[in-house]
Design a protein around this motif. Structure first.
Motif, PDB file in Angstrom:
ATOM      1  N   GLY A  17      -8.821  53.441  -7.852  1.00 20.51           N
ATOM      2  CA  GLY A  17      -7.712  52.523  -8.104  1.00 20.51           C
ATOM      3  C   GLY A  17      -7.586  52.152  -9.563  1.00 20.51           C
ATOM      4  N   ALA A  18      -7.713  53.141 -10.431  1.00 19.52           N
ATOM      5  CA  ALA A  18      -7.924  52.859 -11.853  1.00 19.52           C
ATOM      6  C   ALA A  18      -6.787  53.292 -12.762  1.00 19.52           C
ATOM      7  N   ALA A  19      -5.591  53.472 -12.240  1.00 16.00           N
ATOM      8  CA  ALA A  19      -4.472  53.836 -13.111  1.00 16.00           C
ATOM      9  C   ALA A  19      -3.764  52.616 -13.690  1.00 16.00           C
ATOM     10  N   SER A  20      -4.200  51.435 -13.281  1.00 18.71           N
ATOM     11  CA  SER A  20      -3.615  50.205 -13.815  1.00 18.71           C
ATOM     12  C   SER A  20      -4.609  49.065 -13.633  1.00 18.71           C
ATOM     13  N   GLY A  21      -4.310  47.928 -14.243  1.00 19.74           N
ATOM     14  CA  GLY A  21      -5.073  46.710 -14.002  1.00 19.74           C
ATOM     15  C   GLY A  21      -6.541  46.792 -14.358  1.00 19.74           C
ATOM     16  N   ILE A  22      -7.370  46.173 -13.519  1.00 19.43           N
ATOM     17  CA  ILE A  22      -8.811  46.098 -13.756  1.00 19.43           C
ATOM     18  C   ILE A  22      -9.416  47.496 -13.850  1.00 19.43           C
ATOM     19  N   GLY A  23      -9.054  48.366 -12.931  1.00 28.44           N
ATOM     20  CA  GLY A  23      -9.635  49.710 -12.932  1.00 28.44           C
ATOM     21  C   GLY A  23      -9.345  50.454 -14.208  1.00 28.44           C
ATOM     22  N   ARG A  24      -8.113  50.347 -14.686  1.00 30.88           N
ATOM     23  CA  ARG A  24      -7.756  51.015 -15.935  1.00 30.88           C
ATOM     24  C   ARG A  24      -8.575  50.459 -17.100  1.00 30.88           C
ATOM     25  N   ALA A  25      -8.750  49.145 -17.139  1.00 33.02           N
ATOM     26  CA  ALA A  25      -9.532  48.527 -18.212  1.00 33.02           C
ATOM     27  C   ALA A  25     -10.980  49.012 -18.167  1.00 33.02           C
ATOM     28  N   ILE A  26     -11.551  49.105 -16.965  1.00 37.40           N
ATOM     29  CA  ILE A  26     -12.925  49.594 -16.821  1.00 37.40           C
ATOM     30  C   ILE A  26     -13.034  51.032 -17.292  1.00 37.40           C
ATOM     31  N   ALA A  27     -12.128  51.882 -16.817  1.00 31.66           N
ATOM     32  CA  ALA A  27     -12.169  53.298 -17.194  1.00 31.66           C
ATOM     33  C   ALA A  27     -12.010  53.476 -18.695  1.00 31.66           C
ATOM     34  N   SER A  28     -11.093  52.730 -19.283  1.00 31.40           N
ATOM     35  CA  SER A  28     -10.831  52.862 -20.722  1.00 31.40           C
ATOM     36  C   SER A  28     -12.026  52.412 -21.546  1.00 31.40           C
ATOM     37  N   GLN A 220      -7.403  25.351 -10.624  1.00 29.41           N
ATOM     38  CA  GLN A 220      -8.543  25.562  -9.736  1.00 29.41           C
ATOM     39  C   GLN A 220      -9.775  26.057 -10.478  1.00 29.41           C
ATOM     40  N   VAL A 221      -9.606  26.396 -11.748  1.00 22.39           N
ATOM     41  CA  VAL A 221     -10.672  27.010 -12.551  1.00 22.39           C
ATOM     42  C   VAL A 221     -11.111  26.035 -13.642  1.00 22.39           C
ATOM     43  N   SER A 222     -12.414  25.889 -13.804  1.00 25.30           N
ATOM     44  CA  SER A 222     -12.923  24.931 -14.781  1.00 25.30           C
ATOM     45  C   SER A 222     -12.397  25.189 -16.181  1.00 25.30           C
ATOM     46  N   MET A 223     -12.225  26.462 -16.547  1.00 25.07           N
ATOM     47  CA  MET A 223     -11.758  26.790 -17.890  1.00 25.07           C
ATOM     48  C   MET A 223     -10.244  26.783 -18.009  1.00 25.07           C
ATOM     49  N   ARG A 224      -9.558  26.523 -16.873  1.00 22.68           N
ATOM     50  CA  ARG A 224      -8.105  26.285 -16.863  1.00 22.68           C
ATOM     51  C   ARG A 224      -7.289  27.454 -17.409  1.00 22.68           C
ATOM     52  N   ARG A 225      -7.757  28.666 -17.157  1.00 26.34           N
ATOM     53  CA  ARG A 225      -6.958  29.837 -17.534  1.00 26.34           C
ATOM     54  C   ARG A 225      -7.415  31.035 -16.719  1.00 26.34           C
ATOM     55  N   PHE A 226      -6.556  32.040 -16.642  1.00 16.00           N
ATOM     56  CA  PHE A 226      -6.885  33.262 -15.937  1.00 16.00           C
ATOM     57  C   PHE A 226      -7.810  34.124 -16.794  1.00 16.00           C
ATOM     58  N   VAL A 227      -8.569  34.983 -16.123  1.00 19.96           N
ATOM     59  CA  VAL A 227      -9.380  35.950 -16.848  1.00 19.96           C
ATOM     60  C   VAL A 227      -8.508  37.155 -17.179  1.00 19.96           C
ATOM     61  N   SER A 228      -9.023  38.035 -18.016  1.00 16.20           N
ATOM     62  CA  SER A 228      -8.313  39.268 -18.353  1.00 16.20           C
ATOM     63  C   SER A 228      -9.027  40.450 -17.718  1.00 16.20           C
ATOM     64  N   ALA A 229      -8.311  41.548 -17.580  1.00 11.19           N
ATOM     65  CA  ALA A 229      -8.927  42.769 -17.066  1.00 11.19           C
ATOM     66  C   ALA A 229     -10.089  43.207 -17.958  1.00 11.19           C
ATOM     67  N   ASP A 230      -9.972  42.960 -19.256  1.00  9.81           N
ATOM     68  CA  ASP A 230     -11.054  43.332 -20.178  1.00  9.81           C
ATOM     69  C   ASP A 230     -12.318  42.521 -19.921  1.00  9.81           C
ATOM     70  N   ASP A 231     -12.177  41.261 -19.483  1.00  6.78           N
ATOM     71  CA  ASP A 231     -13.357  40.469 -19.127  1.00  6.78           C
ATOM     72  C   ASP A 231     -14.139  41.150 -18.008  1.00  6.78           C
ATOM     73  N   ILE A 232     -13.421  41.655 -17.022  1.00  5.35           N
ATOM     74  CA  ILE A 232     -14.072  42.329 -15.897  1.00  5.35           C
ATOM     75  C   ILE A 232     -14.689  43.651 -16.353  1.00  5.35           C
ATOM     76  N   ALA A 233     -13.969  44.367 -17.199  1.00  2.00           N
ATOM     77  CA  ALA A 233     -14.467  45.654 -17.688  1.00  2.00           C
ATOM     78  C   ALA A 233     -15.788  45.488 -18.435  1.00  2.00           C
ATOM     79  N   ARG A 234     -15.878  44.453 -19.258  1.00  2.00           N
ATOM     80  CA  ARG A 234     -17.120  44.255 -20.016  1.00  2.00           C
ATOM     81  C   ARG A 234     -18.294  43.935 -19.095  1.00  2.00           C
ATOM     82  N   MET A 235     -18.053  43.158 -18.034  1.00  2.00           N
ATOM     83  CA  MET A 235     -19.139  42.886 -17.091  1.00  2.00           C
ATOM     84  C   MET A 235     -19.544  44.154 -16.353  1.00  2.00           C
ATOM     85  N   CYS A 236     -18.575  44.964 -15.972  1.00  2.00           N
ATOM     86  CA  CYS A 236     -18.893  46.224 -15.297  1.00  2.00           C
ATOM     87  C   CYS A 236     -19.721  47.130 -16.202  1.00  2.00           C
ATOM     88  N   ALA A 237     -19.338  47.214 -17.469  1.00  2.00           N
ATOM     89  CA  ALA A 237     -20.088  48.045 -18.417  1.00  2.00           C
ATOM     90  C   ALA A 237     -21.515  47.544 -18.569  1.00  2.00           C
TER      91      ALA A 237
END
Length: 265
Positions: A17-28, A220-237
């Motif tokens: 599922g990596a042609a867009s969104g989180i998956g694309r960020a991880i792959a890139s 609903q989030v303590s930091m009061r903002r959404f995360v980015s796909a790149d945030d997820i990619a860095r954790m995956c890496a």
């Protein structure tokens, strides 16, 4: 990312599922760090764009719900890598309906679990024997903060993501003796078109304006903002790296600390 001292050849990754969104960020990100990356996605147009924009990444069309196609996709990757598969990222997913459970269409319920749970199973079933033969490997399942809380009006999605936590914990136990690590990442609301669509549907269910729902989600989030796909990619890496060599069976939230998913307007 540092390569193993015993093997300087590029590490290999399959990201679903990596042609867009989180998956694309991880792959890139993995590709930029020297990994040999293969992706799949059910969206033919997105796959075509990925091939044009990122020719270093192998990309193929695959519906993860089709067990045969999933196995063939892994096999085609192995033909390119000489039989090597170091990392599997099960990212393919769908958000499902926004509605009280009794109003959920049965077909939507089945489809949501089919993509998120059965699709993950199909790729795990194809990849695990390869990793076992190699005596090493890493698996990262992309779950959600919906796997940590109840999620009103999103029961199919929550059920699917809670299932991924059970799969992750169980596989970490099964595969640890084979030197295979298994972890899950639980993203919070990730900025982009997908969460925009969720907000639109939630707003219709609540009978309010989308901006009101967006403010609710951010609140609903303590930091009061959404995360980015790149945030997820860095954790995956990180989880795929040698630095995480003793990290397995963990459920890692990357969400700015979600406090609740059930605040009323």
């Amino acid at each position: 990312m540092a390569q193993s001292r015993q093997d300087a050849s590029p590490r290999t990754a399959m990201v679903t599922g990596a042609a867009s969104g989180i998956g694309r960020a991880i792959a890139s990100l993995l590709s930029a760090r020297g990994w040999q990356v293969h992706i799949c996605d059910a969206d033919r147009d997105a796959i075509a764009r990925m091939r044009d924009e990122n020719p270093a990444i192998e990309a193929s069309v695959c519906d993860v719900c089709d067990a045969m196609r999933a196995a063939q996709t892994v096999e085609r990757m192995l033909e390119k890598t000489g039989g090597r598969l170091d990392l599997l990222v099960n990212n393919a997913g769908t958000s499902g309906m926004n509605a009280p459970l009794e109003e959920i269409d049965p077909d939507d319920w089945r489809r949501t679990l089919d993509v998120n749970v059965n699709g993950t199973f199909n790729f795990l079933r194809a990849a695990i024997p390869v990793m076992k033969r190699a005596g090493t490997g890493t698996i990262v399942n992309i779950a959600s903060t919906a796997a940590l809380f109840g999620y009103p009006n999103r029961s199919p999605y929550a059920a699917a993501k809670w299932a991924l936590i059970g799969i992750t914990k169980t596989l970490a136990m099964e595969l640890g003796p084979h030197n295979i690590r298994v972890n899950a990442i639980c993203p919070g609301s990730v900025e982009g078109p997908r969460i925009d669509g969720v907000i639109e549907r939630d707003a219709r269910t609540r009978g309010v304006a989308p901006d009101a729902v967006r403010r609710l989600y951010e609140g609903q989030v303590s930091m009061r903002r959404f995360v980015s796909a790149d945030d997820i990619a860095r954790m995956c890496a990180f989880l795929a790296s040698d630095d995480a060599g003793m990290v397995s069976g963990q459920i890692v939230a990357v969400d700015g600390h979600t406090e609740t998913l059930s605040n009323p307007l």
